[in-house]
Design a protein around this motif. Structure first.
Motif, short mmCIF file in Angstrom:
data_model
loop_
_atom_site.label_atom_id
_atom_site.label_comp_id
_atom_site.label_asym_id
_atom_site.label_seq_id
_atom_site.Cartn_x
_atom_site.Cartn_y
_atom_site.Cartn_z
N LYS A 72 3.99 4.69 2.72
CA LYS A 72 5.16 5.52 2.45
C LYS A 72 4.82 7.01 2.58
O LYS A 72 5.61 7.79 3.12
CB LYS A 72 5.75 5.19 1.07
N THR A 73 3.65 7.39 2.11
CA THR A 73 3.20 8.78 2.23
C THR A 73 3.01 9.15 3.69
O THR A 73 3.41 10.24 4.13
CB THR A 73 1.88 8.98 1.45
N ASP A 74 2.39 8.26 4.46
CA ASP A 74 2.16 8.52 5.89
C ASP A 74 3.48 8.59 6.66
O ASP A 74 3.61 9.41 7.58
CB ASP A 74 1.25 7.46 6.49
N SER A 114 4.88 11.98 5.97
CA SER A 114 4.11 13.00 6.70
C SER A 114 4.46 13.01 8.17
O SER A 114 4.65 14.09 8.78
CB SER A 114 2.60 12.75 6.52
N ASP A 152 0.84 -1.20 0.00
CA ASP A 152 0.00 0.00 0.00
C ASP A 152 0.87 1.26 0.00
O ASP A 152 1.57 1.54 0.97
CB ASP A 152 -0.91 -0.01 1.23
N PRO A 153 0.87 2.03 -1.09
CA PRO A 153 1.71 3.23 -1.17
C PRO A 153 1.38 4.29 -0.13
O PRO A 153 2.21 5.15 0.16
CB PRO A 153 1.49 3.77 -2.58
N SER A 154 0.20 4.24 0.46
CA SER A 154 -0.14 5.25 1.46
C SER A 154 0.74 5.13 2.71
O SER A 154 0.92 6.12 3.42
CB SER A 154 -1.62 5.18 1.83
#
Length: 158
Positions: free
Chosen positions: A74-76, A79, A70-72
């Motif tokens: 890496k984004t999280d 952040s 899930d690429p989210s």
């Protein structure tokens, strides 16, 4: 005597290999690099059992094991780190290379610059949802170097 025979067998099948891998520049953030590592190290396939140690030769990037699907995630991660270690903090004095300089060093220290992964029957023993992740903590980090050391017992063939 039997212990010596086992030890002799281990010595004759012992395998050590080291290589420096240069990664092309990545943008700031977290990047899955498992496929790059496996592609650059076909020697892994020779081992029945062993370990792969990866050492990142930089103080403003990091290596970790984390989510590979899930690429989210890496984004999280990006952040959270940006929220926790803020740029332009007035108390940072090490800012010679820009406002992302000292925060990058702190992020690197939090995650670390090395990972060790078991090898079994010619494959890295990562969990189903695990991958090797590079944390690029600079806006313009440039290429990154990783020293890969493989050690183990040969026995697996392609």
């Amino acid at each position: 005597m039997q212990v010596w025979r086992i030890w002799k067998s281990v010595l004759t099948n012992s395998f050590w290999y080291s290589e420096k891998i240069t990664l092309a520049p990545f943008p700031r953030g977290f990047h899955l690099i498992t496929d790059v590592i496996v592609r650059e190290l076909p020697q892994i396939r020779k081992l029945e059992v062993g370990t792969l140690h990866l050492w990142l030769q930089h103080t403003s990037a990091s290596l970790t094991i984390n989510e590979n699907a899930d690429p989210s995630v890496k984004t999280d991660l990006e952040s959270w780190f940006n929220h926790t270690v803020r740029e332009d903090s007035s108390y940072f004095t090490h800012t010679y290379e820009g406002s992302d300089d000292m925060p990058a060093h702190i992020k690197s220290s939090l995650l670390g610059c090395e990972v060790t992964i078991p090898i079994h029957q010619g494959k890295l023993q990562l969990g189903t949802w695990q991958g090797i992740v590079l944390g690029e903590h600079r806006n313009q980090g440039g290429s990154r170097r990783i020293v890969a050391t493989i050690q183990g017992l040969e026995g697996k063939t392609d």
